[in-house]
Design an enzyme around this catalytic site. Structure first.
Site, PDB file in Angstrom:
ATOM      1  N   ALA A 188       0.967  -1.215   0.063  1.00 20.68           N
ATOM      2  CA  ALA A 188       0.223  -0.101   0.427  1.00 20.68           C
ATOM      3  C   ALA A 188       0.490   1.121  -0.175  1.00 20.68           C
ATOM      4  CB  ALA A 188      -0.731  -0.076   1.280  1.00 20.68           C
ATOM      5  N   CYS A 189       2.062   1.301   1.445  1.00 15.75           N
ATOM      6  CA  CYS A 189       2.916   2.472   0.937  1.00 15.75           C
ATOM      7  C   CYS A 189       3.660   2.804  -0.487  1.00 15.75           C
ATOM      8  CB  CYS A 189       3.448   2.162   1.610  1.00 15.75           C
ATOM      9  SG  CYS A 189       5.035   0.473   1.612  1.00 15.75           S
ATOM     10  N   HIS A 190       3.197   1.867  -1.710  1.00 10.52           N
ATOM     11  CA  HIS A 190       4.126   1.879  -3.102  1.00 10.52           C
ATOM     12  C   HIS A 190       2.413   2.361  -4.158  1.00 10.52           C
ATOM     13  CE1 HIS A 190       7.780  -0.424  -1.881  1.00 10.52           C
ATOM     14  NE2 HIS A 190       8.179   0.900  -1.571  1.00 10.52           N
TER      15      HIS A 190
END
EC number: 4.4.1.16
Length: 426
Positions: A366-368
């Site tokens: 999700a952080c990408h």
């Protein structure tokens, strides 16, 4: 008579099937109850002596003990944080500051002038990788990003040891990767580092501390800090059906394993993390940890059975049109994680998911999510071919995922692939 398969699909029309448990998990029913009760009955300041405050302190103490039990540590070695990002940053910046403070005490000219050196892998979560890049950019530390093996998908112990320098002060390696599910050899690494540190001590060189971010492993496989032999272990509640706060295990807090505060204020958490404690969320985290302590073995068996069934169904339906990206020879992986690419037709993973009716999943971390349609760097670094990395989808099952869910999802993925194939031809 209604067709059984059609009836199953009708039963799912009003809800989606979630297979993104590596991104986040819904809070367990018991956790929600604990948080609600704390909000109502333990709203007082934990440092106060009246009833609501005493109740708050009691809940915090209980939660601390439960979290320590989950990871095989002691309650006094647990520090509550806002989440995994803060916990990881605390470790990294503490290692740098501790090196600088203790360098004045060492009588070794080889390291007196040097910047602290930290070793990590090249597939870490951003909450480790980006702070390290910032330390490197601002010339506060030297960083080595050890490549993972493109055969096993894991960072190899000998490669980490080969990267050690006289000024190495910390090794930070995740316990399990969030995209491939590969479990890293942290326990084996700790044994090698312990032996190396004993030799370094005789030479007046700094001890090498070991940190692991266990965000993805907790609640899926057994995690024991004694077996791992780590100084620091990061705990993230929302990955194991808890609230969105975190904790940090620090073995021998303050003496065996140094820790320095990043914030300054009231003397909470042993002066390591100031601010009035978030009692309801801490209580919820403790409840989530208790569930893991009681049922982790059963969770692991169930998730592995469902994940294996999912992969068998995918192979049976798609054959050589797919590539399973998380199967690495000689490496263990999380029991719930399946990373799969659709090769024929050649489409983006995002496109494949967008044509699904029921499936809720993601193309990776999700952080990408802001990287657009570029392939996952983690998959590429792990040896997955570029075309497969571009079409990859991460499917991560949970405690309550059923075979019926899998049956529907595989049909959903199949119809999505058929639609995409027709669109390509038209």
């Amino acid at each position: 008579m209604v067709d059984t398969e059609s009836q199953k699909e009708k039963n799912h029309l009003n809800h989606k099937i979630y297979l993104d448990y590596n991104a986040t998990t819904p809070p367990a029913r018991e956790v929600v109850g604990t948080v609600a009760e704390a909000l109502q009955e333990a709203w007082g300041n934990p440092s106060s002596s009246y009833t609501a405050g005493c109740k708050a302190k009691e809940l915090i103490d209980t939660a601390r003990a439960r979290i320590a039990k989950m990871v095989g540590g002691k309650p006094e070695d647990i520090i509550f944080t806002s989440g995994g990002t803060e916990a990881n940053n605390m470790v990294l910046f503490s290692a740098v500051e501790n090196f600088n403070r203790t360098s004045k005490e060492r009588q070794n000219n080889n390291v007196d002038w040097a910047l602290p050196h930290i070793i990590t892998s090249n597939v870490e979560h951003d909450s480790v990788a980006l702070p390290l890049l910032q330390l490197q950019k601002t010339h506060k530390a030297e960083i080595t990003f050890v490549p993972v093996s493109t055969v096993t998908g894991r960072v190899e112990v000998e490669d980490v040891i080969s990267a050690v320098r006289p000024n190495t002060c910390l090794v930070s390696i995740m316990l399990a990767n969030n995209e491939t599910g590969v479990i890293m050899p942290v326990g084996e690494l700790s044994q090698c580092l312990a032996s190396l540190s004993r030799k370094r001590s005789a030479q007046g060189l700094p001890e090498i501390l070991l940190h692991t971010d266990a965000a993805q492993a907790l609640g899926k496989v057994e995690v024991d800090v004694q077996e791992l032999g780590v100084n620091y272990l990061t705990i993230v509640g929302h990955k194991f059906y808890g609230p969105r706060i975190g904790a940090l295990y620090v073995g021998g807090l303050g003496h065996q394993s140094p820790l320095l505060p990043m914030l300054y204020g009231g003397g909470r958490e042993g002066n390591f993390r100031p601010g009035t404690e978030n009692t309801p969320m801490i209580a919820g985290l403790g409840q989530a940890a208790e569930l893991v302590s009681l049922h982790c073995a059963a969770y692991e068996v169930h998730m592995r059975r469902i994940r294996d069934y999912l992969e068998q169904k995918l192979e049976a339906v798609f054959g050589d049109r797919i590539r399973l990206n998380s199967r690495f020879p000689g490496a263990e992986r999380l029991p719930n994680t399946c990373n799969v690419s659709l090769l024929k037709p050649a489409v983006l993973g995002r496109e494949w998911l967008s044509h699904c009716q029921y499936l809720q999943a993601s193309v990776g971390a999700a952080c990408h999510s802001d990287r657009g349609d570029s392939p996952s760097p983690v998959l590429l670094k792990s040896g997955v071919p570029q075309d497969a990395a571009r079409s990859a989808v991460r499917l991560s099952v949970g405690r309550e995922t059923s075979q019926d869910d899998v049956d529907l999802i595989v049909r959903d993925l199949e119809q999505a692939a058929q639609l995409l194939g027709m669109n390509k031809q038209s």
